[in-house]
Design a protein around this motif. Structure first.
Motif, PDB file in Angstrom:
ATOM      1  N   GLU A  13     -14.237   7.407 -11.373  1.00 57.70           N
ATOM      2  CA  GLU A  13     -15.093   8.209 -10.497  1.00 57.70           C
ATOM      3  C   GLU A  13     -14.425   8.339  -9.133  1.00 57.70           C
ATOM      4  N   PHE A  14     -14.399   9.561  -8.614  1.00 62.82           N
ATOM      5  CA  PHE A  14     -13.775   9.775  -7.304  1.00 62.82           C
ATOM      6  C   PHE A  14     -14.791  10.153  -6.227  1.00 62.82           C
ATOM      7  N   LEU A  15     -16.089  10.109  -6.549  1.00 59.01           N
ATOM      8  CA  LEU A  15     -17.049  10.541  -5.523  1.00 59.01           C
ATOM      9  C   LEU A  15     -17.103   9.537  -4.374  1.00 59.01           C
ATOM     10  N   SER A  16     -17.471  10.043  -3.195  1.00 51.96           N
ATOM     11  CA  SER A  16     -17.630   9.182  -2.016  1.00 51.96           C
ATOM     12  C   SER A  16     -19.113   9.071  -1.696  1.00 51.96           C
ATOM     13  N   GLN A  17     -19.530   7.922  -1.191  1.00 47.46           N
ATOM     14  CA  GLN A  17     -20.906   7.794  -0.731  1.00 47.46           C
ATOM     15  C   GLN A  17     -21.118   8.768   0.423  1.00 47.46           C
ATOM     16  N   GLY A  18     -22.302   9.353   0.468  1.00 47.55           N
ATOM     17  CA  GLY A  18     -22.598  10.324   1.529  1.00 47.55           C
ATOM     18  C   GLY A  18     -22.372  11.756   1.070  1.00 47.55           C
ATOM     19  N   SER A  60      -4.381   5.786 -11.546  1.00 47.77           N
ATOM     20  CA  SER A  60      -4.617   6.958 -10.677  1.00 47.77           C
ATOM     21  C   SER A  60      -5.730   6.679  -9.680  1.00 47.77           C
ATOM     22  N   LYS A  61      -6.771   6.017 -10.154  1.00 52.41           N
ATOM     23  CA  LYS A  61      -7.906   5.717  -9.272  1.00 52.41           C
ATOM     24  C   LYS A  61      -7.469   4.766  -8.147  1.00 52.41           C
ATOM     25  N   LEU A  62      -6.748   3.712  -8.509  1.00 58.17           N
ATOM     26  CA  LEU A  62      -6.269   2.781  -7.479  1.00 58.17           C
ATOM     27  C   LEU A  62      -5.315   3.480  -6.525  1.00 58.17           C
ATOM     28  N   PHE A  99     -10.923   1.062   8.210  1.00 55.53           N
ATOM     29  CA  PHE A  99     -11.759   1.512   7.096  1.00 55.53           C
ATOM     30  C   PHE A  99     -12.624   0.357   6.612  1.00 55.53           C
ATOM     31  N   GLY A 100     -13.789   0.703   6.045  1.00 52.16           N
ATOM     32  CA  GLY A 100     -14.680  -0.298   5.472  1.00 52.16           C
ATOM     33  C   GLY A 100     -15.204   0.183   4.143  1.00 52.16           C
ATOM     34  N   GLY A 101     -16.288  -0.445   3.697  1.00 53.48           N
ATOM     35  CA  GLY A 101     -16.887  -0.061   2.418  1.00 53.48           C
ATOM     36  C   GLY A 101     -16.375  -0.925   1.282  1.00 53.48           C
ATOM     37  N   SER A 102     -17.020  -0.759   0.148  1.00 55.16           N
ATOM     38  CA  SER A 102     -16.743  -1.670  -0.968  1.00 55.16           C
ATOM     39  C   SER A 102     -15.525  -1.258  -1.783  1.00 55.16           C
ATOM     40  N   CYS A 103     -14.897  -0.107  -1.457  1.00 54.30           N
ATOM     41  CA  CYS A 103     -13.868   0.410  -2.375  1.00 54.30           C
ATOM     42  C   CYS A 103     -12.423   0.159  -1.922  1.00 54.30           C
ATOM     43  N   PHE A 104     -12.079   0.597  -0.705  1.00 53.91           N
ATOM     44  CA  PHE A 104     -10.667   0.585  -0.315  1.00 53.91           C
ATOM     45  C   PHE A 104     -10.073  -0.825  -0.347  1.00 53.91           C
ATOM     46  N   SER A 139      -5.144   6.609  -5.691  1.00 52.98           N
ATOM     47  CA  SER A 139      -5.827   7.542  -4.799  1.00 52.98           C
ATOM     48  C   SER A 139      -6.439   6.780  -3.616  1.00 52.98           C
ATOM     49  N   ASN A 140      -7.191   5.719  -3.902  1.00 49.08           N
ATOM     50  CA  ASN A 140      -7.798   4.957  -2.811  1.00 49.08           C
ATOM     51  C   ASN A 140      -6.741   4.283  -1.936  1.00 49.08           C
ATOM     52  N   ALA A 141      -5.655   3.820  -2.552  1.00 46.53           N
ATOM     53  CA  ALA A 141      -4.599   3.154  -1.773  1.00 46.53           C
ATOM     54  C   ALA A 141      -3.949   4.147  -0.803  1.00 46.53           C
ATOM     55  N   ASP A 168      -6.985  15.575   6.422  1.00 50.74           N
ATOM     56  CA  ASP A 168      -7.916  14.609   5.824  1.00 50.74           C
ATOM     57  C   ASP A 168      -7.448  13.160   6.018  1.00 50.74           C
ATOM     58  N   TYR A 169      -8.409  12.297   6.235  1.00 49.23           N
ATOM     59  CA  TYR A 169      -8.155  10.845   6.350  1.00 49.23           C
ATOM     60  C   TYR A 169      -7.136  10.521   7.437  1.00 49.23           C
ATOM     61  N   LEU A 170      -7.218  11.288   8.526  1.00 49.69           N
ATOM     62  CA  LEU A 170      -6.382  10.993   9.691  1.00 49.69           C
ATOM     63  C   LEU A 170      -7.243  10.760  10.928  1.00 49.69           C
ATOM     64  N   HIS A 171      -8.547  10.504  10.724  1.00 50.81           N
ATOM     65  CA  HIS A 171      -9.388  10.249  11.901  1.00 50.81           C
ATOM     66  C   HIS A 171      -9.185   8.803  12.337  1.00 50.81           C
ATOM     67  N   PRO A 172      -8.779   8.601  13.599  1.00 53.77           N
ATOM     68  CA  PRO A 172      -8.603   7.231  14.070  1.00 53.77           C
ATOM     69  C   PRO A 172      -9.949   6.513  14.067  1.00 53.77           C
ATOM     70  N   SER A 173      -9.918   5.215  13.855  1.00 54.06           N
ATOM     71  CA  SER A 173     -11.179   4.466  13.750  1.00 54.06           C
ATOM     72  C   SER A 173     -10.928   2.999  14.087  1.00 54.06           C
ATOM     73  N   VAL A 174     -12.000   2.219  13.950  1.00 52.56           N
ATOM     74  CA  VAL A 174     -11.835   0.763  14.105  1.00 52.56           C
ATOM     75  C   VAL A 174     -11.349   0.150  12.799  1.00 52.56           C
ATOM     76  N   SER A 228     -23.603   0.983   9.514  1.00 51.16           N
ATOM     77  CA  SER A 228     -23.106   1.316   8.173  1.00 51.16           C
ATOM     78  C   SER A 228     -21.592   1.524   8.220  1.00 51.16           C
ATOM     79  N   PHE A 229     -20.937   1.432   7.059  1.00 48.20           N
ATOM     80  CA  PHE A 229     -19.469   1.495   7.072  1.00 48.20           C
ATOM     81  C   PHE A 229     -18.948   2.902   7.344  1.00 48.20           C
ATOM     82  N   LYS A 230     -19.844   3.914   7.213  1.00 49.73           N
ATOM     83  CA  LYS A 230     -19.487   5.284   7.604  1.00 49.73           C
ATOM     84  C   LYS A 230     -20.775   6.087   7.711  1.00 49.73           C
ATOM     85  N   LYS A 231     -20.682   7.310   8.204  1.00 53.94           N
ATOM     86  CA  LYS A 231     -21.880   8.142   8.341  1.00 53.94           C
ATOM     87  C   LYS A 231     -22.456   8.494   6.962  1.00 53.94           C
TER      88      LYS A 231
END
Ligand code: UGA
Length: 434
Positions: free
Chosen positions: A140-145, A198-200, A251-256, A202-204, A243-249, A315-318
């Protein structure tokens, strides 16, 4: 296929979203052993926040149950469980094996992200009990939100099977299922090792992009370079994209983090030491980014006698109320451990008071607030730790200034605020990489 019965095991975001979409074409039951969770779905009152999911459930014909005997009539069983421990998977397999007794052939689909080669292990398990089960891996490649959008319009669907005749027949069945709403050109068939890897991968790679951009924020903080200008340049290079270039504190969440650890474990078990070190660097950079932010907060509150820190976003993201491995929670916990007198007032549009109390074990130095105004009131320092849209648009900074105490620090972990505007209002401001 039309009259097939599908049982989705797991009433979480993946299982329920997929179950609702599939129920447009097939007879679908979502099974979860947690009856309270099932009761919430039956009442169309989701047990967690996911935009649009209550409405999707309400308009669907999917059945919900906590009774495992629904499994016996299943032609296709789809595993959508977040297995945190090995015994959970074993329990599920034993349950399926004991319930599924009457039909001569079934397809088991593994959609959970599990250690590599799990589909093969599931196959061996059932071979020992029922030789007529075919196992497919459909990650599954869906993201929460954005679960519904991602499920309805996936960039691709991977269907992995073994090369046996019945494996390929099972793959064809699932191709027909997905082809009802996904263009055939986006349905890719692979061997099971490839789909699982492939799933690993992609997230990596997504995590690696975030760690890469965050590494540049450290350089920007140490020089006159500006991360906003840097990402503007990178995003307009069509080979790189935005995509995925927004600076942040971080990444979080249960996947990455979980998937990176699985990848590192795989590399080590294959004796690919340098490859393992490479991916460890992505995790290490994420940790470094978080610790850099923690040090910044410490610097701003060190001179304050009883520092009061307001936190916007838990929350780990919006667009989710999920706090698992949330950078915000980690930052607060680190500061609580390092500073005896600091206290926090926190708020988040989708995280509840109960969740907050559980997350911080009822710590008296963390107080849940019902909105921004209450959280910032009388604070010395304000942290923006989740990228919620309302923090971009709905903060009255003049009112915030009036309700805060000196030294009125704003520390922005997600490039949310207009730094120059806040400085002109009198705030002290730190923005990651600005
Ligand atoms: C991630 C993947 O994006 C999904 O494709 C995958 O299916 C899912 O994991 C999974 O394995 O189940 P998710 O964890 O829901 O989805 O969230 P993302 O939107 O990918 O965000 C992950 C973290 O990265 C968040 O903390 C977010 O704030 C952070 N992030 C994201 C950044 O710091 N910068 C960015 O540019 C993007």
């Amino acid at each position: 296929m039309k009259n097939s019965h599908v049982v989705v095991v797991g009433g979480g975001v993946v299982g329920v979203t997929l179950g609702c979409v599939l129920s447009r074409f097939l007879n679908v039951t979502v099974y979860d052993r947690d009856d309270q969770r099932i009761q919430r779905w039956l009442l169309c009152s989701p047990p967690f926040y996911e935009p649009g999911l209550a409405e999707l459930v309400d308009g669907s014909s999917v059945a919900f149950t906590s009774s495992a005997n629904c499994l016996d009539s299943a032609d296709i069983v789809i595993l959508c469980i977040n297995y945190s421990v090995e015994s959970d998977l074993r329990d599920t397999l034993h349950l399926i094996s004991s319930e599924c007794t009457t039909k001569s052939h079934r397809i088991i689909v593994d959609k959970s992200t599990l250690p590599l080669n799990t589909s093969q292990r599931i196959k061996h398990f059932f071979n020992n009990h029922h030789s007529h089960f075919d196992i497919l891996s459909i990650p599954e490649f869906l993201s929460q939100g954005t679960a519904i959008r991602d499920c309805l319009s996936p960039s691709r669907v991977l269907i992995g099977c073994d090369t046996s005749e019945s494996g390929i027949a099972a793959q064809n069945t699932l191709i027909d299922v997905y082809a009802q709403w996904v263009p055939r050109s986006k349905i890719l068939t692979q061997n099971i090792w490839s789909t699982e890897l492939s799933k690993l991968a992609s997230n990596a790679l997504l995590a690696q992009r975030i760690s890469s951009i965050n590494s540049f924020t450290a350089i920007c903080d140490a020089t006159n370079a500006n991360i906003g200008q840097l990402t503007q340049s990178l995003a307009t290079d069509t080979r790189i994209g935005s995509d995925y270039l927004h600076p942040s504190v971080g990444f979080g969440g249960s996947c990455f983090e979980k998937d990176l650890k699985m990848l590192i474990y795989l590399c080590e078990s294959l004796d690919l030491v340098l490859v393992a070190e490479y991916w460890k660097g992505v995790l290490a950079m994420n940790d470094y980014q978080l610790q850099r932010f923690v040090r910044r907060v410490q610097d701003t509150i060190n001179g304050v006698e009883h520092p009061h820190v307001a936190v916007l976003g838990l929350s780990f993201k919006k667009d989710t109320g999920d706090v698992r491995l949330s950078p915000s929670v980690r930052i607060i916990k680190d500061l609580l451990a390092q500073h005896n007198t600091v206290r926090f007032t926190v708020c988040d549009p989708a995280v509840t008071e109960m969740q907050t109390m559980n997350e911080f074990d009822g710590c008296k130095r963390v107080h849940y607030c019902h909105g921004i105004a209450e959280a910032v009131n009388q604070s010395h320092c304000l942290l923006l730790l989740t990228n919620w849209p309302e923090y971009h648009t709905q903060i009255d900074w003049t009112a915030v200034y009036d309700s805060m105490h000196e030294p009125r620090w704003v520390l922005d972990g997600h490039s949310i605020v207009d730094v120059e505007k806040l400085i002109s209002l009198g705030f002290n401001v730190y923005q990651v990489g600005h």
